[in-house]
Design an enzyme around this catalytic site. Structure first.
Site, PDB file in Angstrom:
ATOM      1  N   GLU A  60       0.029  -4.766  21.444  1.00 45.95           N
ATOM      2  CA  GLU A  60       1.436  -5.163  21.484  1.00 45.95           C
ATOM      3  C   GLU A  60       2.198  -4.379  22.542  1.00 45.95           C
ATOM      4  O   GLU A  60       2.979  -4.948  23.298  1.00 45.95           O
ATOM      5  CB  GLU A  60       2.113  -4.981  20.125  1.00 45.95           C
ATOM      6  CG  GLU A  60       3.593  -5.321  20.239  1.00 45.95           C
ATOM      7  CD  GLU A  60       4.318  -5.507  18.935  1.00 45.95           C
ATOM      8  OE1 GLU A  60       3.904  -4.940  17.923  1.00 45.95           O
ATOM      9  OE2 GLU A  60       5.332  -6.240  18.947  1.00 45.95           O
ATOM     10  N   ASP A  77      -1.957  -4.364  16.708  1.00 38.92           N
ATOM     11  CA  ASP A  77      -0.523  -4.180  16.497  1.00 38.92           C
ATOM     12  C   ASP A  77      -0.365  -2.835  15.779  1.00 38.92           C
ATOM     13  O   ASP A  77      -0.781  -2.696  14.626  1.00 38.92           O
ATOM     14  CB  ASP A  77       0.043  -5.318  15.640  1.00 38.92           C
ATOM     15  CG  ASP A  77       1.553  -5.345  15.669  1.00 38.92           C
ATOM     16  OD1 ASP A  77       2.150  -4.313  16.050  1.00 38.92           O
ATOM     17  OD2 ASP A  77       2.136  -6.378  15.300  1.00 38.92           O
ATOM     18  N   ILE A  79       2.332  -1.134  14.726  1.00 38.96           N
ATOM     19  CA  ILE A  79       3.223  -1.246  13.549  1.00 38.96           C
ATOM     20  C   ILE A  79       3.639  -2.703  13.447  1.00 38.96           C
ATOM     21  O   ILE A  79       4.489  -3.173  14.202  1.00 38.96           O
ATOM     22  CB  ILE A  79       4.513  -0.399  13.670  1.00 38.96           C
ATOM     23  CG1 ILE A  79       4.221   1.052  14.055  1.00 38.96           C
ATOM     24  CG2 ILE A  79       5.294  -0.450  12.359  1.00 38.96           C
ATOM     25  CD1 ILE A  79       5.475   1.922  14.199  1.00 38.96           C
ATOM     26  N   ASP A  80       3.040  -3.437  12.538  1.00 41.72           N
ATOM     27  CA  ASP A  80       3.489  -4.803  12.301  1.00 41.72           C
ATOM     28  C   ASP A  80       4.491  -4.741  11.155  1.00 41.72           C
ATOM     29  O   ASP A  80       4.145  -4.370  10.031  1.00 41.72           O
ATOM     30  CB  ASP A  80       2.307  -5.714  11.952  1.00 41.72           C
ATOM     31  CG  ASP A  80       2.793  -7.139  11.745  1.00 41.72           C
ATOM     32  OD1 ASP A  80       3.573  -7.620  12.576  1.00 41.72           O
ATOM     33  OD2 ASP A  80       2.403  -7.754  10.727  1.00 41.72           O
ATOM     34  N   THR A  82       7.919  -3.814  12.387  1.00 46.60           N
ATOM     35  CA  THR A  82       8.704  -2.744  13.023  1.00 46.60           C
ATOM     36  C   THR A  82      10.134  -2.704  12.504  1.00 46.60           C
ATOM     37  O   THR A  82      10.704  -1.621  12.327  1.00 46.60           O
ATOM     38  CB  THR A  82       8.752  -2.947  14.554  1.00 46.60           C
ATOM     39  OG1 THR A  82       7.466  -3.385  14.982  1.00 46.60           O
ATOM     40  CG2 THR A  82       9.113  -1.682  15.276  1.00 46.60           C
ATOM     41  N   ASP A 205      -0.192 -10.170  15.865  1.00 42.44           N
ATOM     42  CA  ASP A 205       0.376 -10.280  14.515  1.00 42.44           C
ATOM     43  C   ASP A 205      -0.624 -10.901  13.537  1.00 42.44           C
ATOM     44  O   ASP A 205      -0.564 -10.639  12.341  1.00 42.44           O
ATOM     45  CB  ASP A 205       1.624 -11.176  14.513  1.00 42.44           C
ATOM     46  CG  ASP A 205       2.739 -10.652  15.391  1.00 42.44           C
ATOM     47  OD1 ASP A 205       3.004  -9.447  15.339  1.00 42.44           O
ATOM     48  OD2 ASP A 205       3.352 -11.462  16.128  1.00 42.44           O
TER      49      ASP A 205
HETATM   50  C1  IPD Z   1       6.834  -9.208  13.540  1.00 43.53           C
HETATM   51  C2  IPD Z   1       6.486  -9.339  12.068  1.00 43.53           C
HETATM   52  C3  IPD Z   1       7.310 -10.427  11.422  1.00 43.53           C
HETATM   53  C4  IPD Z   1       7.174 -11.742  12.130  1.00 43.53           C
HETATM   54  C5  IPD Z   1       7.488 -11.600  13.617  1.00 43.53           C
HETATM   55  C6  IPD Z   1       6.635 -10.509  14.251  1.00 43.53           C
HETATM   56  P1  IPD Z   1       6.593  -6.789  14.672  1.00 43.53           P
HETATM   57  O1  IPD Z   1       6.022  -8.230  14.186  1.00 43.53           O
HETATM   58  O2  IPD Z   1       5.122  -9.633  11.907  1.00 43.53           O
HETATM   59  O3  IPD Z   1       6.933 -10.641  10.076  1.00 43.53           O
HETATM   60  O4  IPD Z   1       8.069 -12.660  11.535  1.00 43.53           O
HETATM   61  O5  IPD Z   1       7.234 -12.838  14.244  1.00 43.53           O
HETATM   62  O6  IPD Z   1       6.974 -10.368  15.615  1.00 43.53           O
HETATM   63  O7  IPD Z   1       7.582  -7.057  15.764  1.00 43.53           O
HETATM   64  O8  IPD Z   1       7.193  -6.162  13.483  1.00 43.53           O
HETATM   65  O9  IPD Z   1       5.369  -6.072  15.155  1.00 43.53           O
HETATM   66 CA    CA Z   2       3.751  -7.636  14.858  1.00 50.13          CA
END
Ligand code: IPD
Ligand code: CA
Length: 253
Positions: A60, A77, A79-80, A82, A205
């Site tokens: 990411e 990723d 931190i999924d 964030t 993700d």
């Molecule tokens: C997000 C999360 C979120 C999803 C977003 C993603 P991030 O990733 O997974 O649930 O709805 O589309 O971008 O930005 O927290 O790594």
């Molecule tokens: Ca993510």
């Protein structure tokens, strides 16, 4: 993968504790969180490189790194979830997928706050820590719960997406938006949600989540019913009983 995730999680948990303290300070938490993100990714890369020198990366933060072994690629990723992390909400995960010649062959999603480590290898089943997982057996959509994520206003698919939400809400027992796609998919694998769908999503993700759901007996497609989840950035995942029904509700027009 597990060693790398557990090692990186130690720092992440410390940083999360710090975020909880920073919430009340005027300085805010954004810069701090970006640096936690980068630090975690760097550590994951270092550990995975040590374990499998030559594999490529798609990350990411760091983008694509072509390895000397062009068949294998880690999709990471750090931190999924964030936004949750930034707000001190304990719902986020490290997500690592391993791709071989374009196919995801292993995946790990680690929720360090709850010490829940979801992992799967092609043909070997999905596990939560040591416990084998199976998608839920619910067949009735009116008794089922679905997770989703909402694309930001102005982004691709926002309007189109808004049309899908009432369809699923009206048919089901509820829709959840918890803010971590990798955990949404892990929860489908664990039988907590019957399904999950999202558009405008990135490869990191969902890469690990795809194999978690499949190896737990569920189905994963893109919103057209095909297999281009990573390139199209759309995903529909559900138990074997309800995938068809969910897909028909949220299908691409
Ligand atoms: C997000 C999360 C979120 C999803 C977003 C993603 P991030 O990733 O997974 O649930 O709805 O589309 O971008 O930005 O927290 O790594
Ligand atoms: Ca993510």
């Amino acid at each position: 993968m597990m060693n790398a995730a557990r090692k990186a999680a130690r720092g992440l948990i410390r940083d999360f504790g710090e975020v909880e303290n920073l919430q009340v300070s005027l300085k805010g938490t954004s810069d701090f969180v970006s640096s936690a993100d980068l630090k975690t990714e760097r550590l994951l890369r270092q550990e995975l490189e040590k374990a499998r020198p030559g594999f490529g990366f798609l990350m990411e933060e760091g983008g694509e790194v072509i390895g000397s072994d062009t068949s294998h690629r880690w999709i990471i990723d750090p931190i999924d979830g964030t936004t949750n992390f930034l707000h001190g909400i304990p719902h986020f995960a490290i997500s690592i997928g391993l791709e071989r010649d374009g196919e995801i062959i292993a995946g790990l999603v680690y929720d360090p706050v709850h010490d829940e480590l979801y992992h799967a290898e092609k043909g070997g089943g999905t596990f939560l820590n040591d416990r084998r997982l199976r998608v839920s057996a619910r067949r009735k959509i009116e008794e089922s719960i679905f997770a989703t994520g909402i694309p930001f206003k102005g982004r691709d698919g926002h309007e189109d997406f808004l049309e899908t939400v009432p369809k699923v809400m009206n048919a089901s027992a509820g829709v959840r938006r918890f803010g971590s796609a990798s955990l949404d998919m892990a929860y489908v694998a664990a039988g907590r949600y019957e399904g999950y769908w999202e558009t405008g999503i990135k490869a990191w993700d969902i890469a690990a989540g795809i194999i978690l759901v499949r190896e737990a007996g569920g189905y994963v497609t893109d919103r057209a019913g095909g297999q281009d989840m990573l390139t199209k950035g759309s995903v529909v995942a559900a138990n074997d009983q309800l995938h068809k029904t969910l897909l028909s509700l949220v299908k691409e027009k």
